[in-house]
Design an enzyme around this catalytic site. Structure first.
Site, PDB file in Angstrom:
ATOM      1  N   GLY A 127       0.782  -1.239   0.000  1.00 53.58           N
ATOM      2  CA  GLY A 127       0.000   0.000   0.000  1.00 53.58           C
ATOM      3  C   GLY A 127       0.808   1.281   0.000  1.00 53.58           C
ATOM      4  O   GLY A 127       0.293   2.330   0.400  1.00 53.58           O
TER       5      GLY A 127
ATOM      6  N   ASN B  44      -5.233   2.295 -13.494  1.00 56.91           N
ATOM      7  CA  ASN B  44      -4.252   1.338 -12.967  1.00 56.91           C
ATOM      8  C   ASN B  44      -2.849   1.914 -13.075  1.00 56.91           C
ATOM      9  O   ASN B  44      -2.550   2.704 -13.970  1.00 56.91           O
ATOM     10  CB  ASN B  44      -4.323   0.031 -13.780  1.00 56.91           C
ATOM     11  CG  ASN B  44      -3.356  -1.024 -13.280  1.00 56.91           C
ATOM     12  OD1 ASN B  44      -3.288  -1.298 -12.081  1.00 56.91           O
ATOM     13  ND2 ASN B  44      -2.606  -1.621 -14.181  1.00 56.91           N
TER      14      ASN B  44
ATOM     15  N   HIS C  41       1.182   0.811 -13.372  1.00 54.30           N
ATOM     16  CA  HIS C  41       2.027  -0.328 -13.757  1.00 54.30           C
ATOM     17  C   HIS C  41       3.482   0.144 -13.775  1.00 54.30           C
ATOM     18  O   HIS C  41       3.785   1.181 -14.379  1.00 54.30           O
ATOM     19  CB  HIS C  41       1.610  -0.834 -15.141  1.00 54.30           C
ATOM     20  CG  HIS C  41       2.424  -1.991 -15.622  1.00 54.30           C
ATOM     21  ND1 HIS C  41       2.585  -3.156 -14.895  1.00 54.30           N
ATOM     22  CD2 HIS C  41       3.129  -2.177 -16.767  1.00 54.30           C
ATOM     23  CE1 HIS C  41       3.349  -3.995 -15.568  1.00 54.30           C
ATOM     24  NE2 HIS C  41       3.699  -3.429 -16.704  1.00 54.30           N
TER      25      HIS C  41
HETATM   26  C1  GRF Z   1       3.545  -1.319  -7.402  1.00 58.60           C
HETATM   27  O1  GRF Z   1       4.830  -1.445  -7.948  1.00 58.60           O
HETATM   28  C2  GRF Z   1       2.497  -1.380  -8.471  1.00 58.60           C
HETATM   29  O2  GRF Z   1       2.852  -0.760  -9.645  1.00 58.60           O
HETATM   30  C3  GRF Z   1       2.418  -2.884  -8.689  1.00 58.60           C
HETATM   31  O3  GRF Z   1       2.464  -3.429  -7.387  1.00 58.60           O
HETATM   32  C4  GRF Z   1       3.221  -2.541  -6.552  1.00 58.60           C
HETATM   33  C5  GRF Z   1       2.367  -2.198  -5.366  1.00 58.60           C
HETATM   34  O4  GRF Z   1       3.064  -1.479  -4.407  1.00 58.60           O
HETATM   35  N1  GRF Z   1       1.254  -3.246  -9.453  1.00 58.60           N
HETATM   36  P1  GRF Z   1       2.307  -0.856  -3.155  1.00 58.60           P
HETATM   37  O5  GRF Z   1       1.358  -1.923  -2.610  1.00 58.60           O
HETATM   38  O6  GRF Z   1       1.581   0.365  -3.603  1.00 58.60           O
HETATM   39  O7  GRF Z   1       3.393  -0.544  -2.164  1.00 58.60           O
END
Ligand code: GRF
Length: 211
Positions: free
Chosen positions: A23, A118, A120
């Site tokens: 998160g 989203n 990525h």
């Molecule tokens: C991030 O790198 C996001 O792009 C990917 O998962 C990770 C999540 O990180 N899909 P967080 O839970 O926001 O720390």
């Protein structure tokens, strides 16, 4: 969603954030909401995992948090319809997938057209799916890649890490530093780009609500 007629207070868009893990991107949005950079409220955080640390971050910020765990053997569309019902109950202007590690079908996406975005950790058309940062790093070590990046896109359909691009940031890959340092750089870039992009979308929503 639209500002109530005659209301004097500036309209604050409502965000629902979906998380599956630590998160840190959610925290970036919570911080930006609290210090006025977003002009929007995170009204709920929903996770598909009861152990997601993002749920603790929501609780710390006083934001409502909920868990919708998949039932083993259940149809994906069934789960998505249940999730959509819950998310819709928060009346979101935007649904932000911030580390949401589950493909969403039209049973969910069809309820929130043009409102799901989203994040990525790679550039458009590259490294779709999980472990994009690790895969970019491995390709760079092999001499097959010198750059990667971060993107934010709309989620119109079931395509994975694919959809109309809202923002990108590029990063050079320096393989002389430790991987953890590089991954940290990608994550900091995500936090900045996510906040900037959501702030811009919220500006657009406020503008649309005022005319
Ligand atoms: C991030 O790198 C996001 O792009 C990917 O998962 C990770 C999540 O990180 N899909 P967080 O839970 O926001 O720390």
């Amino acid at each position: 969603m639209a500002a109530p007629a005659g209301s004097e207070a500036p309209y604050r868009p409502r965000l629902v954030v979906l998380v599956s893990g630590s998160g840190s991107n959610l925290q970036a949005l919570l911080d930006a909401s609290a210090d006025g950079r977003l002009g929007a409220d995170v009204v709920a955080v929903v996770s598909n995992r009861a152990d997601a640390f993002g749920l603790d971050l929501a609780a710390n910020a006083g934001v409502e948090a909920a868990v919708v765990e998949p039932t083993p053997g259940a149809e994906r569309a069934e789960y998505d319809a249940e999730l959509a019902e819950l998310v819709a109950s928060y009346d979101p202007d935007l649904v932000v997938l911030a580390g949401w590690m589950r493909i969403l079908t039209m049973a969910f996406l069809g309820r929130f057209p043009e409102r799901v975005i989203n994040l990525h950790p790679a550039l458009p058309g590259e490294l779709a799916g999980t472990r994009a940062i690790e895969r970019a790093w491995d390709e760079a070590l092999r001499g097959d890649r010198t750059r990667t990046g971060v993107m934010i896109h709309q989620v119109p359909d079931e395509g994975v890490d694919d959809g109309p691009v809202l923002a990108t940031a590029e990063l050079a890959i320096d393989t002389t530093i430790p991987f953890e340092e590089f991954a940290g750089e990608v994550h900091r870039t995500e936090h900045t780009l996510l906040v900037e992009t959501v702030a811009r979308l919220c500006d657009d929503l406020r503008h649309a609500a005022s005319i």
